[in-house]
Design a protein around this motif. Structure first.
Motif, PDB file in Angstrom:
ATOM      1  N   GLU A  41      -7.284   4.523 -26.713  1.00 21.19           N
ATOM      2  CA  GLU A  41      -7.146   5.260 -25.461  1.00 21.19           C
ATOM      3  C   GLU A  41      -7.271   4.300 -24.284  1.00 21.19           C
ATOM      4  OE1 GLU A  41     -10.516   7.782 -24.301  1.00 21.19           O
ATOM      5  OE2 GLU A  41     -11.558   7.036 -26.092  1.00 21.19           O
ATOM      6  N   LEU A  42      -6.574   4.626 -23.223  1.00 23.10           N
ATOM      7  CA  LEU A  42      -6.663   3.842 -21.995  1.00 23.10           C
ATOM      8  C   LEU A  42      -7.949   4.213 -21.268  1.00 23.10           C
ATOM      9  CD1 LEU A  42      -5.179   1.834 -20.069  1.00 23.10           C
ATOM     10  CD2 LEU A  42      -4.237   3.853 -18.922  1.00 23.10           C
ATOM     11  N   VAL A  43      -8.748   3.212 -20.924  1.00 26.10           N
ATOM     12  CA  VAL A  43      -9.985   3.429 -20.193  1.00 26.10           C
ATOM     13  C   VAL A  43      -9.737   3.394 -18.695  1.00 26.10           C
ATOM     14  CG1 VAL A  43     -12.299   2.524 -19.738  1.00 26.10           C
ATOM     15  CG2 VAL A  43     -11.356   2.460 -22.060  1.00 26.10           C
ATOM     16  N   HIS A  64      -5.228  -3.739 -17.401  1.00 29.42           N
ATOM     17  CA  HIS A  64      -5.269  -2.504 -18.175  1.00 29.42           C
ATOM     18  C   HIS A  64      -6.310  -2.665 -19.273  1.00 29.42           C
ATOM     19  CE1 HIS A  64      -1.537  -1.545 -16.112  1.00 29.42           C
ATOM     20  NE2 HIS A  64      -1.037  -2.690 -16.548  1.00 29.42           N
ATOM     21  N   LEU A  65      -7.261  -1.746 -19.322  1.00 28.32           N
ATOM     22  CA  LEU A  65      -8.361  -1.797 -20.279  1.00 28.32           C
ATOM     23  C   LEU A  65      -8.199  -0.677 -21.303  1.00 28.32           C
ATOM     24  CD1 LEU A  65     -11.110  -3.147 -20.984  1.00 28.32           C
ATOM     25  CD2 LEU A  65     -12.197  -1.421 -19.524  1.00 28.32           C
ATOM     26  N   TRP A  66      -7.992  -1.067 -22.574  1.00 26.10           N
ATOM     27  CA  TRP A  66      -7.811  -0.122 -23.669  1.00 26.10           C
ATOM     28  C   TRP A  66      -9.004  -0.182 -24.608  1.00 26.10           C
ATOM     29  CZ3 TRP A  66      -3.559   3.144 -24.250  1.00 26.10           C
ATOM     30  CH2 TRP A  66      -2.484   2.906 -23.383  1.00 26.10           C
ATOM     31  N   LYS A  67      -9.333   0.954 -25.200  1.00 27.68           N
ATOM     32  CA  LYS A  67     -10.451   1.066 -26.130  1.00 27.68           C
ATOM     33  C   LYS A  67      -9.925   1.411 -27.523  1.00 27.68           C
ATOM     34  CE  LYS A  67     -14.535   3.984 -26.939  1.00 27.68           C
ATOM     35  NZ  LYS A  67     -15.319   5.126 -26.371  1.00 27.68           N
ATOM     36  N   TYR A  68     -10.372   0.663 -28.529  1.00 28.34           N
ATOM     37  CA  TYR A  68     -10.032   0.927 -29.926  1.00 28.34           C
ATOM     38  C   TYR A  68     -11.302   1.282 -30.685  1.00 28.34           C
ATOM     39  CZ  TYR A  68      -5.480  -1.254 -29.042  1.00 28.34           C
ATOM     40  OH  TYR A  68      -4.242  -1.550 -28.550  1.00 28.34           O
ATOM     41  N   THR A  69     -11.333   2.462 -31.257  1.00 27.17           N
ATOM     42  CA  THR A  69     -12.482   2.895 -32.043  1.00 27.17           C
ATOM     43  C   THR A  69     -12.184   2.694 -33.523  1.00 27.17           C
ATOM     44  OG1 THR A  69     -13.049   4.550 -30.357  1.00 27.17           O
ATOM     45  CG2 THR A  69     -14.034   4.815 -32.549  1.00 27.17           C
ATOM     46  N   GLY A  70     -13.018   1.891 -34.178  1.00 27.31           N
ATOM     47  CA  GLY A  70     -12.792   1.607 -35.589  1.00 27.31           C
ATOM     48  C   GLY A  70     -12.593   0.137 -35.882  1.00 27.31           C
ATOM     49  N   GLY A  71     -12.837  -0.710 -34.892  1.00 23.99           N
ATOM     50  CA  GLY A  71     -12.776  -2.146 -35.108  1.00 23.99           C
ATOM     51  C   GLY A  71     -11.361  -2.694 -35.157  1.00 23.99           C
ATOM     52  N   ARG A 117     -14.728   7.613 -13.655  1.00 25.17           N
ATOM     53  CA  ARG A 117     -15.132   7.998 -12.299  1.00 25.17           C
ATOM     54  C   ARG A 117     -14.038   8.843 -11.657  1.00 25.17           C
ATOM     55  NH1 ARG A 117     -19.416   4.332 -11.510  1.00 25.17           N
ATOM     56  NH2 ARG A 117     -20.040   3.847 -13.643  1.00 25.17           N
ATOM     57  N   THR A 118     -14.462   9.704 -10.771  1.00 29.09           N
ATOM     58  CA  THR A 118     -13.528  10.545 -10.028  1.00 29.09           C
ATOM     59  C   THR A 118     -13.658  10.245  -8.535  1.00 29.09           C
ATOM     60  OG1 THR A 118     -15.168  12.335  -9.881  1.00 29.09           O
ATOM     61  CG2 THR A 118     -13.641  12.374 -11.760  1.00 29.09           C
ATOM     62  N   GLY A 119     -12.740  10.809  -7.764  1.00 28.20           N
ATOM     63  CA  GLY A 119     -12.775  10.574  -6.322  1.00 28.20           C
ATOM     64  C   GLY A 119     -12.087   9.279  -5.965  1.00 28.20           C
ATOM     65  N   LYS A 120     -12.386   8.788  -4.777  1.00 30.68           N
ATOM     66  CA  LYS A 120     -11.767   7.568  -4.279  1.00 30.68           C
ATOM     67  C   LYS A 120     -12.740   6.406  -4.452  1.00 30.68           C
ATOM     68  CE  LYS A 120      -9.472   5.615  -0.216  1.00 30.68           C
ATOM     69  NZ  LYS A 120      -9.113   5.827   1.215  1.00 30.68           N
ATOM     70  N   ASN A 121     -12.356   5.439  -5.277  1.00 30.60           N
ATOM     71  CA  ASN A 121     -13.230   4.304  -5.559  1.00 30.60           C
ATOM     72  C   ASN A 121     -12.448   2.994  -5.539  1.00 30.60           C
ATOM     73  OD1 ASN A 121     -15.733   5.832  -6.424  1.00 30.60           O
ATOM     74  ND2 ASN A 121     -14.293   6.610  -7.954  1.00 30.60           N
ATOM     75  N   ALA A 145      -7.985  -1.679  -7.388  1.00 25.08           N
ATOM     76  CA  ALA A 145      -7.734  -0.281  -7.038  1.00 25.08           C
ATOM     77  C   ALA A 145      -7.128   0.412  -8.253  1.00 25.08           C
ATOM     78  CB  ALA A 145      -6.767  -0.179  -5.850  1.00 25.08           C
ATOM     79  N   PRO A 146      -7.602   1.620  -8.606  1.00 25.30           N
ATOM     80  CA  PRO A 146      -7.050   2.313  -9.767  1.00 25.30           C
ATOM     81  C   PRO A 146      -5.576   2.694  -9.534  1.00 25.30           C
ATOM     82  CG  PRO A 146      -9.107   3.312  -9.042  1.00 25.30           C
ATOM     83  CD  PRO A 146      -8.683   2.384  -7.970  1.00 25.30           C
ATOM     84  N   THR A 147      -4.776   2.633 -10.601  1.00 22.46           N
ATOM     85  CA  THR A 147      -3.415   3.132 -10.532  1.00 22.46           C
ATOM     86  C   THR A 147      -3.448   4.660 -10.594  1.00 22.46           C
ATOM     87  OG1 THR A 147      -3.130   3.108 -12.922  1.00 22.46           O
ATOM     88  CG2 THR A 147      -2.573   1.072 -11.721  1.00 22.46           C
ATOM     89  N   GLU A 148      -2.346   5.291 -10.275  1.00 20.65           N
ATOM     90  CA  GLU A 148      -2.325   6.757 -10.290  1.00 20.65           C
ATOM     91  C   GLU A 148      -2.512   7.327 -11.690  1.00 20.65           C
ATOM     92  OE1 GLU A 148       1.488   8.882 -10.297  1.00 20.65           O
ATOM     93  OE2 GLU A 148       2.401   7.011  -9.606  1.00 20.65           O
ATOM     94  N   PHE A 149      -2.165   6.557 -12.726  1.00 17.21           N
ATOM     95  CA  PHE A 149      -2.294   7.045 -14.088  1.00 17.21           C
ATOM     96  C   PHE A 149      -3.573   6.557 -14.773  1.00 17.21           C
ATOM     97  CE2 PHE A 149       0.465   3.287 -13.981  1.00 17.21           C
ATOM     98  CZ  PHE A 149      -0.187   2.422 -14.853  1.00 17.21           C
ATOM     99  N   SER A 150      -4.457   5.899 -14.042  1.00 24.40           N
ATOM    100  CA  SER A 150      -5.708   5.420 -14.615  1.00 24.40           C
ATOM    101  C   SER A 150      -6.642   6.606 -14.899  1.00 24.40           C
ATOM    102  CB  SER A 150      -6.397   4.452 -13.660  1.00 24.40           C
ATOM    103  OG  SER A 150      -7.660   4.086 -14.159  1.00 24.40           O
TER     104      SER A 150
END
Length: 273
Positions: free
Chosen positions: A96-98, A113-120, A168-172, A265-270
């Motif tokens: 999943e994209l973090v 782009h930071l992706w998370k892999y569960t399961g090694g 996180r939500t909102g403007k950061n 700055a986060p992208t719109e799809f982050s």
């Protein structure tokens, strides 16, 4: 520092002496100045440092893309479509994209782009096999290559003493502070930052802390979240006023070979905004 270098030089002929020396003190050590240079003895072990510092069942992939200045819009649209495609196949990929960011201060025309892999790493291998046999994914990859100047991939592990990553939500805005450490000092870094992080959780600014597993080694990335540059300034100044923070930071300085920071700055799809 000169005395320490001389001692280390003398100790080169004695493996036991070298192994017992470290370059950083613990934050609460009140003994002599030399004892403050001894955080802990790094003894031979059957367990890797990464196992001591993190959970290896969760791997993070940090993709760094340097984009052609005239192609940022097209690139972001392409990556948005790539994320949507991977999300459709998410159940099979265990990924999943973090977060996704564009650099606002630092290395311009750059996206992370930071992706998370569960399961090694087993799940990373499976995801790669699946995607590289998907015609739509390969088409998006080929299109994206037209918009890029270069790219880099690191596989990272999260420090176990950092807070759990939460969207996180909102403007950061985010700040990524990246450090290249002297080889052999990762345990000492973790030993000090396990204390230091306690000074930086009051405003929920600690987003993620990683160290590299594959790619550029002995790299550390600390990611902080702020409401604005002014909020960043005020939060950091408050940390420096906290008793003990300055000592923890000072003790990590000898471990660093170089460092730099980027404001993101986060992208719109982050997923994390």
């Amino acid at each position: 520092m000169l005395k320490l270098r001389n001692l280390l030089a003398v100790g080169k002929g004695n493996n036991n002496a070298v192994r017992s020396l470290s370059t950083t003190p613990s934050c609460n050590d009140s003994e002599s100045w030399f004892s403050k240079l001894l955080v802990r003895k790094i003894e031979p072990t059957k367990e890797s440092h990464s196992r001591m510092l993190s959970d290896k069942e969760i791997i993070y992939a940090l993709h760094t893309h340097n984009v052609r200045p005239d192609s940022m819009g097209s690139y972001l649209n392409n990556y948005k479509n790539t994320v949507a495609l991977i999300n459709e196949k998410k159940a099979n990929l265990s990924t999943e994209l973090v977060a996704s960011w564009t650099v606002q201060v630092g290395d311009m025309d750059q996206c992370l782009h930071l992706w998370k892999y569960t399961g090694g790493f087993e799940k990373i291998d499976q995801a790669k096999d699946d995607l590289w046999n998907d015609p739509e994914y390969l088409s998006l990859m080929q299109e994206r290559s037209k918009f890029l100047r270069s790219r880099h991939l690191q596989y990272l592990l999260a420090f176990s003493y950092w807070p759990q990553i939460a969207s996180r939500t909102g403007k950061n805005i985010y700040e990524m502070r990246s450090y290249r450490l002297t080889p052999g000092t990762m345990i000492e870094w973790g030993n000090n930052w396990a204390r230091a992080i306690n000074y930086r959780q009051h405003n929920n600014e600690a987003f993620a802390g990683f160290f590299s597993q594959i790619g550029r080694l002995y790299n550390v990335h600390h990611i902080w979240c702020y409401k604005s540059l002014q909020d960043r300034k005020e939060t950091r100044e408050a940390a420096w006023r906290s008793p003990g923070w300055d000592e923890c930071v000072a003790y990590t300085v000898p471990l660093i070979r170089d460092m730099h920071c980027r404001v993101l700055a986060p992208t719109e799809f982050s997923p994390s905004q």
